[in-house]
Design an enzyme around this catalytic site. Structure first.
Site, PDB file in Angstrom:
ATOM      1  N   GLY A  46       0.830  -1.187   0.000  1.00  0.00           N
ATOM      2  CA  GLY A  46       0.000   0.000   0.000  1.00  0.00           C
ATOM      3  C   GLY A  46       0.865   1.238   0.000  1.00  0.00           C
ATOM      4  O   GLY A  46       2.039   1.191   0.385  1.00  0.00           O
ATOM      5  N   GLN A  51       2.984   9.926   1.417  1.00  0.00           N
ATOM      6  CA  GLN A  51       4.264   9.221   1.403  1.00  0.00           C
ATOM      7  C   GLN A  51       5.106   9.566   0.183  1.00  0.00           C
ATOM      8  O   GLN A  51       6.292   9.255   0.146  1.00  0.00           O
ATOM      9  CB  GLN A  51       4.049   7.712   1.462  1.00  0.00           C
ATOM     10  CG  GLN A  51       3.466   7.237   2.781  1.00  0.00           C
ATOM     11  CD  GLN A  51       3.278   5.747   2.771  1.00  0.00           C
ATOM     12  OE1 GLN A  51       2.250   5.250   2.300  1.00  0.00           O
ATOM     13  NE2 GLN A  51       4.271   5.026   3.271  1.00  0.00           N
ATOM     14  N   CYS A  94       6.180  -0.220   7.155  1.00  0.00           N
ATOM     15  CA  CYS A  94       5.768   0.993   6.448  1.00  0.00           C
ATOM     16  C   CYS A  94       6.909   1.427   5.539  1.00  0.00           C
ATOM     17  O   CYS A  94       8.064   1.475   5.971  1.00  0.00           O
ATOM     18  CB  CYS A  94       5.425   2.091   7.450  1.00  0.00           C
ATOM     19  SG  CYS A  94       4.922   3.644   6.687  1.00  0.00           S
ATOM     20  N   LEU A  95       6.569   1.756   4.302  1.00  0.00           N
ATOM     21  CA  LEU A  95       7.601   2.196   3.357  1.00  0.00           C
ATOM     22  C   LEU A  95       8.280   3.484   3.810  1.00  0.00           C
ATOM     23  O   LEU A  95       9.420   3.742   3.436  1.00  0.00           O
ATOM     24  CB  LEU A  95       6.991   2.387   1.961  1.00  0.00           C
ATOM     25  CG  LEU A  95       6.455   1.122   1.294  1.00  0.00           C
ATOM     26  CD1 LEU A  95       5.802   1.457  -0.044  1.00  0.00           C
ATOM     27  CD2 LEU A  95       7.559   0.090   1.119  1.00  0.00           C
ATOM     28  N   HIS A 136      -4.163   1.143   7.547  1.00  0.00           N
ATOM     29  CA  HIS A 136      -2.818   1.707   7.591  1.00  0.00           C
ATOM     30  C   HIS A 136      -2.708   2.919   6.669  1.00  0.00           C
ATOM     31  O   HIS A 136      -2.219   3.980   7.063  1.00  0.00           O
ATOM     32  CB  HIS A 136      -1.807   0.622   7.196  1.00  0.00           C
ATOM     33  CG  HIS A 136      -0.389   1.078   7.186  1.00  0.00           C
ATOM     34  ND1 HIS A 136       0.520   0.687   8.136  1.00  0.00           N
ATOM     35  CD2 HIS A 136       0.302   1.877   6.331  1.00  0.00           C
ATOM     36  CE1 HIS A 136       1.702   1.228   7.871  1.00  0.00           C
ATOM     37  NE2 HIS A 136       1.590   1.959   6.770  1.00  0.00           N
ATOM     38  N   GLU A 137      -3.184   2.769   5.436  1.00  0.00           N
ATOM     39  CA  GLU A 137      -3.074   3.866   4.471  1.00  0.00           C
ATOM     40  C   GLU A 137      -4.004   5.017   4.820  1.00  0.00           C
ATOM     41  O   GLU A 137      -3.641   6.188   4.648  1.00  0.00           O
ATOM     42  CB  GLU A 137      -3.333   3.358   3.050  1.00  0.00           C
ATOM     43  CG  GLU A 137      -2.387   2.267   2.582  1.00  0.00           C
ATOM     44  CD  GLU A 137      -0.902   2.561   2.786  1.00  0.00           C
ATOM     45  OE1 GLU A 137      -0.487   3.739   2.749  1.00  0.00           O
ATOM     46  OE2 GLU A 137      -0.137   1.600   3.001  1.00  0.00           O
ATOM     47  N   HIS A 140      -2.367   7.206   7.226  1.00  0.00           N
ATOM     48  CA  HIS A 140      -1.449   8.155   6.576  1.00  0.00           C
ATOM     49  C   HIS A 140      -2.187   9.410   6.123  1.00  0.00           C
ATOM     50  O   HIS A 140      -1.668  10.523   6.253  1.00  0.00           O
ATOM     51  CB  HIS A 140      -0.769   7.510   5.363  1.00  0.00           C
ATOM     52  CG  HIS A 140       0.454   6.732   5.687  1.00  0.00           C
ATOM     53  ND1 HIS A 140       1.586   7.295   6.248  1.00  0.00           N
ATOM     54  CD2 HIS A 140       0.731   5.425   5.514  1.00  0.00           C
ATOM     55  CE1 HIS A 140       2.506   6.359   6.410  1.00  0.00           C
ATOM     56  NE2 HIS A 140       2.016   5.212   5.983  1.00  0.00           N
TER      57      HIS A 140
END
Length: 153
Positions: A46, A51, A94-95, A136-137, A140
């Site tokens: 994701g 991000q 997480c990226l 999660h997204e 963000h």
């Protein structure tokens, strides 16, 4: 299509609430494509617009591509409309926070509504990895990181 630069822990955009998407145009479609390219390149499941330095309420997911055919989803102006009372705690990465994992509590299922890149309304129930990834997204987009909602493992 392009791979965009990721933003990392400490970047102010990651702690800000993203603005709603108002224009459903070629630029939005291009952003969604670029975000998918970036997510696949970084081997994520994701990716949210903050991000990649864009404060807009859009995220992309593909929870199956590592084990099966890609099934990309694009969520514009997403909202959770209902969720299970039951939660499950599990590890998340997480990226924007590479090489760290956190145990995060998430609802077992969620109902969501969102728009696609053309502005059409969608609704669905998600469970398992898709529910985790969507939560999660969406965090963000609300300026919340797993460092705030989970415990590092």
């Amino acid at each position: 299509m392009a791979v965009l630069d990721l933003r990392f822990l400490g970047d102010d955009i990651l702690s800000a609430t993203a603005a709603p998407v108002a224009d459903f145009d070629a630029a939005l479609a291009s952003l969604a494509d670029d975000m998918l390219d970036t997510m696949y390149s970084a081997t994520g499941r994701g990716l949210a617009a903050p991000q990649v330095g864009i404060s807009q309420r859009i995220f992309v997911t593909d929870v199956s591509w590592k084990e099966a055919e890609p099934t990309p989803l694009v969520f514009v102006n997403p909202q959770i409309t209902a969720q299970s009372d039951e939660t499950k705690i599990g590890p998340e990465g997480c990226l924007s926070i590479p090489d760290r994992r956190f145990d995060v509590p998430r609802p077992v299922w969620i109902d969501m509504k969102w728009q696609d890149i053309d502005g059409a309304e969608n609704t669905a129930r998600f469970d398992g990895m898709q529910a985790i990834c969507a939560c999660h997204e969406l965090d963000h987009l609300n300026g919340v990181l797993i460092t705030q909602s989970g415990l590092e493992t």
